[in-house]
Design a protein around this motif. Structure first.
Motif, PDB file in Angstrom:
ATOM      1  N   UNK A 104      30.291  35.256  55.969  1.00  0.00           N
ATOM      2  CA  UNK A 104      29.980  36.195  57.064  1.00  0.00           C
ATOM      3  C   UNK A 104      30.043  37.662  56.630  1.00  0.00           C
ATOM      4  N   UNK A 105      30.587  37.917  55.449  1.00  0.00           N
ATOM      5  CA  UNK A 105      30.718  39.288  54.960  1.00  0.00           C
ATOM      6  C   UNK A 105      29.595  39.680  54.003  1.00  0.00           C
ATOM      7  N   UNK A 106      28.659  38.771  53.755  1.00  0.00           N
ATOM      8  CA  UNK A 106      27.573  39.091  52.834  1.00  0.00           C
ATOM      9  C   UNK A 106      26.811  40.317  53.328  1.00  0.00           C
ATOM     10  N   UNK A 107      26.647  41.338  52.482  1.00  0.00           N
ATOM     11  CA  UNK A 107      25.902  42.528  52.904  1.00  0.00           C
ATOM     12  C   UNK A 107      24.421  42.208  53.111  1.00  0.00           C
ATOM     13  N   UNK A 108      23.776  42.942  53.976  1.00  0.00           N
ATOM     14  CA  UNK A 108      22.336  42.810  54.139  1.00  0.00           C
ATOM     15  C   UNK A 108      21.642  43.079  52.807  1.00  0.00           C
ATOM     16  N   UNK A 159      28.390  24.579  43.207  1.00  0.00           N
ATOM     17  CA  UNK A 159      28.580  23.652  44.329  1.00  0.00           C
ATOM     18  C   UNK A 159      28.961  24.413  45.597  1.00  0.00           C
ATOM     19  N   UNK A 160      29.922  25.316  45.483  1.00  0.00           N
ATOM     20  CA  UNK A 160      30.364  26.043  46.680  1.00  0.00           C
ATOM     21  C   UNK A 160      29.309  27.048  47.121  1.00  0.00           C
ATOM     22  N   UNK A 161      28.591  27.627  46.184  1.00  0.00           N
ATOM     23  CA  UNK A 161      27.445  28.495  46.513  1.00  0.00           C
ATOM     24  C   UNK A 161      26.412  27.713  47.330  1.00  0.00           C
ATOM     25  N   UNK A 162      26.101  26.507  46.872  1.00  0.00           N
ATOM     26  CA  UNK A 162      25.087  25.703  47.556  1.00  0.00           C
ATOM     27  C   UNK A 162      25.533  25.274  48.949  1.00  0.00           C
ATOM     28  N   UNK A 163      26.796  24.909  49.076  1.00  0.00           N
ATOM     29  CA  UNK A 163      27.274  24.317  50.323  1.00  0.00           C
ATOM     30  C   UNK A 163      27.700  25.340  51.367  1.00  0.00           C
ATOM     31  N   UNK A 164      28.368  26.398  50.952  1.00  0.00           N
ATOM     32  CA  UNK A 164      29.139  27.192  51.907  1.00  0.00           C
ATOM     33  C   UNK A 164      28.605  28.583  52.215  1.00  0.00           C
ATOM     34  N   UNK A 165      27.659  29.086  51.451  1.00  0.00           N
ATOM     35  CA  UNK A 165      27.120  30.410  51.750  1.00  0.00           C
ATOM     36  C   UNK A 165      25.935  30.283  52.698  1.00  0.00           C
ATOM     37  N   UNK A 166      25.959  31.049  53.759  1.00  0.00           N
ATOM     38  CA  UNK A 166      24.886  31.036  54.753  1.00  0.00           C
ATOM     39  C   UNK A 166      23.992  32.257  54.504  1.00  0.00           C
ATOM     40  N   UNK A 167      22.837  31.977  53.922  1.00  0.00           N
ATOM     41  CA  UNK A 167      21.889  33.024  53.551  1.00  0.00           C
ATOM     42  C   UNK A 167      21.189  33.553  54.804  1.00  0.00           C
ATOM     43  N   UNK A 200      45.408  33.594  52.459  1.00  0.00           N
ATOM     44  CA  UNK A 200      45.385  34.501  53.607  1.00  0.00           C
ATOM     45  C   UNK A 200      44.941  35.910  53.211  1.00  0.00           C
ATOM     46  N   UNK A 201      44.892  36.196  51.924  1.00  0.00           N
ATOM     47  CA  UNK A 201      44.455  37.513  51.454  1.00  0.00           C
ATOM     48  C   UNK A 201      42.959  37.574  51.151  1.00  0.00           C
ATOM     49  N   UNK A 202      42.273  36.423  51.262  1.00  0.00           N
ATOM     50  CA  UNK A 202      40.879  36.376  50.817  1.00  0.00           C
ATOM     51  C   UNK A 202      39.968  37.307  51.609  1.00  0.00           C
ATOM     52  N   UNK A 203      40.102  37.296  52.930  1.00  0.00           N
ATOM     53  CA  UNK A 203      39.227  38.134  53.749  1.00  0.00           C
ATOM     54  C   UNK A 203      39.358  39.601  53.389  1.00  0.00           C
TER      55      UNK A 203
END
Length: 591
Positions: A380-384, A397-405, A526-529
């Motif tokens: 959700x933090x991906x810049x425009x 794998x995580x790029x393919x599954x979890x990032x919402x383009x 918990x520090x990731x965000x």
């Protein structure tokens, strides 16, 4: 006197080349001298020194992927030429237009087993099989450059020009003598037929119109056809899965986009393919046929610019050779809107459940950080307009599954070759081509120890030229060649082999700070965000190093269950991490 080296650079400039990636050596001294004579001129052609020739070829491939232009790389004779090969095979297997220019020993020494003398024609015969030639005279260079660039463009392939070092300093002959044996080539991209004939479109439309449950698979060849794909999917009430190289073809906020497919694909994509009665493939050579419908279940239609790739993964009834955007646009008037939206509603339900499941799995506890959560916190933090470059391995794998383009983003990785070490050079090439856009590289520690650490030096070197300062390198640090470790367990039923899989520890964030970059190591989920927000708002390149759990399997939940027996077989043979492996598999298994 203008030399052959001067003419080479001028001709490439006439073709629109503005950047060449490479590493110097005495086999290309004449070309490097020509670069020096051009510096400060109005017609800029920039030499980008890379840390290794392999990185030069990766960057040329990435330049092609992220600009649509021809990528060009340059290397010296002997070892320099050899080092290009991995990056060139990356371009070849992902169908990217790249021209490799390599030096050679002087002509009088060839055949004498001279130092660094390699049969370069034989060496490049496969990777640049569409066109590889060695220049013998200055008159020849004009048509060699013209053909190498034109063929790379028109066939979306790798080509190669070999230039002996003594020839590079001879007087240029831009205009060959008008006599028998001469040839007069010109600058200008080739144009091919873009749309199949009308009768083929009508036949294809009849198949798609007859389908009740249409599934679409879009690949890299569908880039630029976003609006047409959406309209076709809306008319047919279809769901759309995306091959790995097609991740940015459609935004993931569309409710009918099922996401990635295959070994690192979503449950929604898998179920759609198992239940569909019609399959439309657009611009994809997705290799894993076991994730497509069983043969005979679905009627098939395929669109591809390369006729050699048609009906290769699934037996198609209709095969259309053409540009994806133009062909879909021509097909749309023949398609009938499906009034029964039951299949579409089923797909949208699967997509919603799939995203919720992935989010749930990402929040499962780990030791110390669940790698899946690293990506769900980023999403959700991906810049425009961000450009994403992922490496091979668990990061993919995580790029393919979890990032919402979202619409307007670009993303790529090494698809066909699936080579390690590409993310950082890809990201750097993207930033050089688009200095006004944010760029993120996504890599594991294995890839960083191959090319990434050296690539950070170049990032530090070039940072001042970027109008947008955002350049983030994510490093998943688990001290493990993680994807292969899981392949050993889940495919071979063998325990982790420590001698091959363990990696030396290294502080990537601290190293970045030594280079004058910024960096942060995170070991608390918990520090990731906050860490992502710090990295994305930094005023320069930032290395975000996250200590992740190696025992969270880099596989989607719906396939892990199938591999549990193999994993148990491996653990029974004595895996030092057996307890944590069982915990990780249980965490990712179907709820």
């Amino acid at each position: 006197m203008a030399t052959v080296g001067d003419f080479l650079l001028e001709r490439l400039h006439q073709w629109g080349v503005r950047r060449i990636f490479g590493y110097p050596g005495d086999g290309i001294n004449g070309i490097m001298a020509a670069f020096g004579r051009r510096d400060g001129g109005d017609a800029a052609l920039e030499f980008i020194q890379t840390r290794h020739e392999e990185m030069a070829a990766f960057m040329a491939c990435a330049h092609a992927k992220f600009t649509g232009e021809v990528g060009v790389c340059l290397a010296t004779s002997g070892p320099g030429a050899v080092h290009l090969l991995n990056g060139l095979y990356d371009a070849k297997l992902d169908h990217q237009p790249v021209v490799a220019i390599v030096g050679q020993q002087q002509r009088s020494a060839l055949g004498a087993s001279y130092q660094q003398e390699i049969d370069l024609m034989a060496l490049f015969k496969d990777v640049a099989g569409e066109y590889v030639q060695m220049a013998a005279t200055s008159e020849q260079l004009r048509h060699l450059v013209d053909r190498a660039v034109r063929i790379a463009q028109s066939e979306r392939c790798v080509t190669c020009i070999i230039i002996p070092n003594d020839l590079q300093e001879e007087e240029a002959m831009p205009t060959p003598p008008r006599e028998h044996g001469s040839t007069f080539s010109g600058v200008g991209a080739a144009r091919r037929a873009q749309v199949p004939p009308e009768d083929a479109l009508v036949e294809t439309a009849s198949i798609l119109n007859a389908g009740r449950k249409v599934a679409i698979l879009a690949g890299a060849g569908a880039h630029g056809a976003q609006d047409e794909l959406i309209e076709v999917a809306e008319l047919l009430g279809a769901g759309v899965a995306k091959a790995l190289l097609g991740k940015a073809v459609l935004p993931d906020d569309l409710p009918f986009v099922t996401g990635s497919i295959g070994i690192i694909g979503t449950r929604a994509s898998n179920e759609m393919m198992q239940e569909c009665d019609t399959l439309l493939m657009v611009g994809s050579s997705f290799p894993y046929a076991e994730f497509l419908p069983p043969e005979g279940q679905a009627r098939g239609v395929q669109i591809d610019i390369d006729g050699r790739m048609l009906s290769l993964r699934y037996p198609m009834e209709a095969n259309l050779v053409g540009d994806a955007r133009a062909t879909l646009r021509a097909l749309i008037p023949h398609l009938q809107r499906k009034e029964d939206r039951g299949w579409r509603e089923t797909i949208e339900g699967k997509v919603d459940r799939s995203w919720r499941e992935l989010q749930q799995k990402a929040m499962e506890p780990a030791k110390p950080v669940n790698p899946q959560r690293v990506f769900t916190e980023l999403s959700p933090r991906l810049p425009d307009k961000v450009i994403l470059a992922a490496d091979s391995g668990s990061a993919a794998a995580w790029y393919a599954l979890d990032l919402r383009i979202r619409r307007g983003m670009l993303a790529s990785l090494s698809g066909g070759l699936a080579t390690m070490g590409c993310a950082v050079p890809y990201a750097l090439a993207a930033k050089l081509a688009h200095p006004d856009r944010p760029v993120i590289a996504l890599a594991g520690d294995g890839a960083m120890q191959m090319n990434g650490i050296n690539g950070l030096m170049s990032i530090a070197w070039h940072r001042a030229r970027w109008s947008d300062p955002t350049f983030v390198v994510l490093v998943l640090n688990n001290r493990d060649l993680n994807f292969v470790t899981w392949e050993q367990r889940g495919n071979q039923g063998e325990p982790k082999y420590e001698a091959s899989q363990r990696l030396p520890d290294f502080s990537y964030a601290a190293y970045a700070r030594l280079l004058g970059l910024d960096g942060l190591r995170v070991d608390d989920p918990e520090q990731l965000g906050a860490a992502w927000e710090q990295a994305l708002s930094a005023d320069g390149p930032f290395v975000l190093e996250v200590m992740v759990d190696p025992n969270i399997p880099p596989l989607p939940p719906h396939t892990v269950q199938k591999q549990k027996d193999k994993v148990e077989e491996a653990l029974a043979k004595g895996d030092a991490e057996a307890h944590d492996v069982r915990r990780g598999v249980d965490t990712q298994s179907p709820s």
